[in-house]
Design an enzyme around this catalytic site. Structure first.
Site, short mmCIF file in Angstrom:
data_model
loop_
_atom_site.label_atom_id
_atom_site.label_comp_id
_atom_site.label_asym_id
_atom_site.label_seq_id
_atom_site.Cartn_x
_atom_site.Cartn_y
_atom_site.Cartn_z
N CYS A 79 -14.50 -27.95 6.00
CA CYS A 79 -13.18 -27.33 5.80
C CYS A 79 -12.09 -28.39 5.85
CB CYS A 79 -12.95 -26.28 6.89
SG CYS A 79 -11.37 -25.44 6.75
N GLY A 101 -11.47 4.12 -0.03
CA GLY A 101 -12.42 4.91 0.75
C GLY A 101 -13.77 4.27 0.95
N ASP A 140 -8.28 -7.13 -0.03
CA ASP A 140 -7.43 -7.36 1.14
C ASP A 140 -8.23 -6.95 2.35
OD1 ASP A 140 -6.15 -4.86 2.80
OD2 ASP A 140 -6.92 -4.27 0.83
N ASP A 182 0.86 -1.19 0.00
CA ASP A 182 0.00 0.00 0.00
C ASP A 182 0.90 1.24 0.00
OD1 ASP A 182 0.97 0.16 2.57
OD2 ASP A 182 -0.96 -0.23 3.54
N CYS A 241 -8.74 -27.43 6.07
CA CYS A 241 -7.52 -26.69 6.41
C CYS A 241 -6.68 -27.46 7.42
CB CYS A 241 -7.86 -25.29 6.96
SG CYS A 241 -8.27 -25.25 8.72
N HIS A 292 -6.86 -21.15 9.96
CA HIS A 292 -8.22 -21.53 9.55
C HIS A 292 -8.93 -20.39 8.83
CE1 HIS A 292 -12.26 -23.11 9.45
NE2 HIS A 292 -12.64 -21.92 9.89
N CYS A 335 -8.44 -27.66 10.88
CA CYS A 335 -9.60 -28.57 10.92
C CYS A 335 -9.20 -30.02 10.72
CB CYS A 335 -10.64 -28.15 9.88
SG CYS A 335 -11.54 -26.66 10.38
N GLY A 385 -0.12 5.85 3.26
CA GLY A 385 -0.91 7.02 3.66
C GLY A 385 -1.93 6.71 4.74
#
Lengths: 381, 381
Positions: free
Chosen positions: B309, B221, B271, B90, B311, B340, B314, B93
């Site tokens: 899930c 914004g 993001d 980024d 993952c 997770h 899990c 700012g």
């Protein structure tokens, strides 16, 4: 437990311990999994990344946090934490004392208040075994009465009398359980107390060994304020009193140097919070001694923590990155540092074991100190 | 950057972005790696366990913690953090404002004091690019002037005038660098401001698009105090103003529902700190909605967080174990929960992409809401 003495090299031994959940090769270091996990790590880190065979779990914490009934429902600590190898559980006595200013010892046990909510509890020799059965740990420790050092002879005499009495009660209770077909996979270790006093250590060791049926013996009450010299001397006159065909466990010890010396004196098993606690305080172990990773000198250092280390952290990350993470208070640091320090300890044990099997432990010990530019301690006690 | 539009399904798009360090498939969610790591995780977690292609790094934090010269010496953020895929940085700012009560905007840039040591700094459009060149991120963001909502029309008019002016300066500076053979791998995205006002958004978008040479465009914004309805409406009139052959990035958004709606409206990149921050606060995402893992109801629940899930967390750990770790304040919890939640977000994007490629995004969106027992929002704005 099936114990095989695979090699002896001077005083140093290499055993194989066949336990319910795994086979443990000694000398072995047991990372401390206080509340059901080793701090900052999970059970996959322990098995897949570190290849640890056995973890110490604190009975006190699991009792207060989870309790006997829920531990039973979860099928014990190994299933709860999803670690499919072995656990050794302590008796809980040490935490009952150290986390409670007003804990009270009587001949029946230890009365204490929970450090979490102030609720009242009582640990008897039998009750701490009940908790450990619920944990279903491969190795259980008897409740003992430990003393800080220095301590009066009277207090030490009291301590070993109570320790022996509680050990006897523990053994009777455990045998009664086994007679009912319970606790058959849970081995029971006794703890030798007696400060740094040869007379008391000898007395305590004889009483416990004479009881006959313990699966292993621990040396308790060291690394509690005495000098390294006193500790080594105490170990040197205690291990000869312990059965050769059973594992010998030095509780709560210690530095890498402490461990190498204790292996030379015939100790097989160790546990200590030092690798994980030091990691969290920025102290990292290397073959060349300790470094403080938060120091400015490391902020631009693009080498790994230890050039001789092949751990997860050293394979992927630099000193500069770890220094940055520590200074930026990123949680990520704690896992990476803990993985490194535990790898250092576990690898030290694997190297020591290999040397014992090869009959080269003395040379290994020399090179251990040479890399650190330290003199080899005189271990003729 | 080479952009390929692989599929369009209603408003939803599937792009492939060929970047210097990796090829990114959209829709894509970028985990936030604030200070050079995603909180509680390391780069191996991101690549090997989560298979994330691109991470957002905060220019403000890396500038204050490491600085331009050291970042250059380290070879950029990807080499420093040992993540061999892509970063989007980024402009810095947002943090310069949000972490400093007394930050001052002028037409030249933002003056602020470090939240770490109070030292004075100044971010100009050109200087934040210099930091991002040192980070060597695959995608850089221009400095923009953002406003909280609600805000006066006058303030919004100021904001878009300054945002356009800074974007122009950024583009000129970047082109001058490229003319010198520098920054060729660092793509530059402009940011459309304008609050929830169609007139201002249109004006800002036209000015930026007319500048011609940005590699992508972001909607900035939003998610700053307006309702979801207002946010969706703003996105719905903004994406048609953005070039079809360039990626569209909605900054700092949002909930899984926000993301599904925004994909439907033609957004490609996202993001948000929500998955990791919520994880740390005990809120875990599932296909069936959110759960609060510290609740008593989970303390004996031996099922995984989310039955659907697959993952790391899990696969290996139960709700009861995670509840215990959270309540016991074990750091181990934070990594498992973050893994997770990030897996949930990244998997959501993979599923959405697959649906777009198959031309079944509308059905996917319906089933997404059906599993949550939520009504599908009316997205005819």
């Amino acid at each position: 437990m099936q114990v095989t003495l695979q090699a002896q090299d001077g005083g140093a031994r290499a055993l194989s311990l066949k336990l319910a959940h795994s086979e443990v090769q000694t000398p072995v270091f047991m990372p401390v999994g206080t509340q059901g996990c080793v701090k900052a790590l999970d059970s996959r880190d322990m098995s897949e990344i570190l290849n640890a065979q056995i973890i110490l779990v604190n009975t006190y914490h699991m009792y207060l946090r989870i309790g006997i009934e829920r531990l039973k429902n979860f099928g014990g600590i190994a299933r709860f934490a999803h670690f499919d190898r072995s656990y050794l559980s302590d008796s809980g006595g040490f935490q009952a004392f150290s986390l409670n200013k007003n804990a009270k010892v009587t001949n029946e046990g230890v009365a204490f208040k929970s450090h979490i909510d102030g609720s009242k509890h009582f640990f008897s020799p039998e009750y701490v075994l009940d908790i450990q059965y619920a944990l279903n740990s491969d190795i259980m420790m008897v409740l003992d009465d430990l003393v800080g050092l220095p301590s009066s002879e009277e207090r030490i005499a009291d301590s070993i009398a109570r320790t022996s009495d509680w050990a006897q009660k523990s053994l009777i209770y455990h045998q009664s359980q086994k007679a009912r077909g319970l606790g058959l996979n849970n081995n029971l270790f006794a703890i030798i107390q007696g400060g740094v006093n040869e007379h008391f250590r000898t007395l305590c060791a004889k009483q416990l060994v004479d009881m006959g049926d313990f699966d292993g013996f621990a040396i308790g009450g060291l690394a509690v304020g005495e000098t390294s010299e006193q500790m080594y001397k105490t170990i040197s006159f205690t291990t000869p009193l312990m059965p050769v065909n059973k594992p010998r466990y030095l509780m709560g010890v210690g530095t890498p140097e402490n461990i190498i010396e204790s292996i030379a004196l015939g100790v097989d098993m160790f546990d200590c919070v030092m690798p994980t606690r030091n990691a969290r305080n920025a102290t990292l172990f290397t073959h060349f001694g300790k470094i403080n990773i938060k120091a400015a000198i490391f902020s631009n250092d693009q080498s790994p923590i230890d050039e001789l280390c092949d751990c997860y952290t050293c394979q992927h990350f630099t000193r500069a990155y770890l220094c940055h993470l520590f200074r930026s208070q990123e949680m990520t640091y704690y896992r990476l540092a803990s993985l490194h320090n535990l790898h250092y300890y576990l690898n030290l044990m694997r190297e020591a074991r290999e040397a014992i099997l090869q009959g080269t432990f003395s040379a290994y010990r020399s090179s251990f100190y040479a890399l650190r530019e330290m003199e080899i301690p005189n271990n003729e006690y």
